[in-house]
Design an enzyme around this catalytic site. Structure first.
Site, PDB file in Angstrom:
ATOM      1  CE  LYS A 199      -3.732  -2.581   2.125  1.00 19.24           C
ATOM      2  NZ  LYS A 199      -4.372  -3.036   3.362  1.00 19.24           N
TER       3      LYS A 199
ATOM      4  CD  GLN B  53      -3.373  -4.683   6.668  1.00 24.55           C
ATOM      5  OE1 GLN B  53      -3.180  -3.737   5.929  1.00 24.55           O
ATOM      6  NE2 GLN B  53      -4.023  -5.766   6.285  1.00 24.55           N
TER       7      GLN B  53
ATOM      8  CG  ASP C  68      -9.601  -1.025   4.788  1.00 21.67           C
ATOM      9  OD1 ASP C  68      -9.041  -1.290   3.704  1.00 21.67           O
ATOM     10  OD2 ASP C  68      -9.034  -1.118   5.887  1.00 21.67           O
TER      11      ASP C  68
END
Length: 286
Positions: free
Chosen positions: A56, A100, A123
């Site tokens: 990312k 995460q 997300d």
């Protein structure tokens, strides 16, 4: 032997998406705006999470974003993590951020997800964004299912009227995948561990999405001749060997189109995350 299937190449498709995003960033800078900023929160030293976060950060560099990484050890308290989320929510220089997953067992993941400002939830996991998806309203979409849809579109595979079968009902992939396919007028069946005659149901699919987290779970006898097979699984079976949920060698003999692992859906997930950051930046900056 000559291959008869179409390989859905995640590297090529994600590369084109990232080029488009880089052009948007340049346009933003030319108008005097600042670069979109993605922040990441990483807890502990899980190998998979480390790899995902590194990919990312690398993608942010490729498209011209600012990125920042906040790290905590495994023993971080839930209160400390919630305080970090609150700070990022309030920070006007951060357009979007991710925490995460998975998180250590002592932390309630859902509580952390719900603490994120829905406008910065790149997300697409917050209940507000999930609700927007369910009713077909604009919002930030979960990156992996959105990447699967983009892959189908890029390859010119018709979704409208297609029979789609998803194996797996997780909140991150299976359920949102079903909603995105419904939004595009597919007829959708979601299979799971309690599904009877699973192979028979899977064989009815024009589009088969495997998101079950079990190596080589989907075998050739579960796939209709000429079907499109999207493999969302990433399973580590040896220190340097990743395989999908689909037995690629066998299934590619029957499938009309198929995604590889690695080099397939995972790359699209990261590209769609970058797209969500741009969308979040636009929403917040008006």
């Amino acid at each position: 032997m000559e291959t008869t299937y179409k390989l859905l190449d995640g590297k090529k498709i994600s590369g084109e998406i990232k080029q488009e995003i880089a052009a948007v960033v340049n346009e933003l800078l030319e108008k005097g705006g600042r670069r979109p900023h993605l922040a990441g929160v990483l807890v502990g030293h899980d190998g998979g999470s480390e790899t995902y976060m590194a990919s990312k950060v690398k993608a942010c560099e490729e498209v011209g974003f600012t990125s920042s990484l906040i790290r905590y050890e495994d023993d971080v308290t839930e209160e400390e993590l919630l305080a970090c989320v609150h700070r990022l929510n309030q920070d006007p220089t951060v357009d979007g951020f991710i925490v995460q997953l998975p998180l250590p067992k002592h932390i309630d993941e859902q509580k952390i997800i719900e603490a994120v400002d829905p406008r910065k939830d790149v997300d697409g996991f917050h209940p507000v964004n999930v609700g927007h998806l369910a009713i077909g309203a604009p919002g930030l979409r979960p990156c992996t299912p959105a990447g699967c849809i983009r892959m189908l579109d890029y390859a010119g595979i018709p979704i409208e009227g297609a029979r789609a079968v998803i194996i797996g009902r997780s909140n991150i992939v299976g359920k949102p995948m079903a909603m995105l396919l419904l939004e595009r007028h597919a007829t959708v069946t979601v299979c799971h561990s309690r599904t009877k005659n699973l192979a028979e149901v899977a064989r009815e699919a024009d589009i088969l999405v495997a998101a079950v987290g079990r190596p080589h779970f989907v075998t050739a006898d579960m796939v209709k001749e000429g079907a499109t097979v999207i493999d969302v699984g990433i399973n580590r079976i040896a220190p340097k060997t990743l395989v999908g949920d689909v037995d690629f060698d066998a299934v590619s003999e029957v499938a009309g189109a198929i995604t590889p692992v690695p080099g397939g859906v995972g790359l699209l997930t990261v590209a769609m995350l970058m797209e969500n950051v741009v969308q979040a930046a636009k929403m917040q900056r008006g």
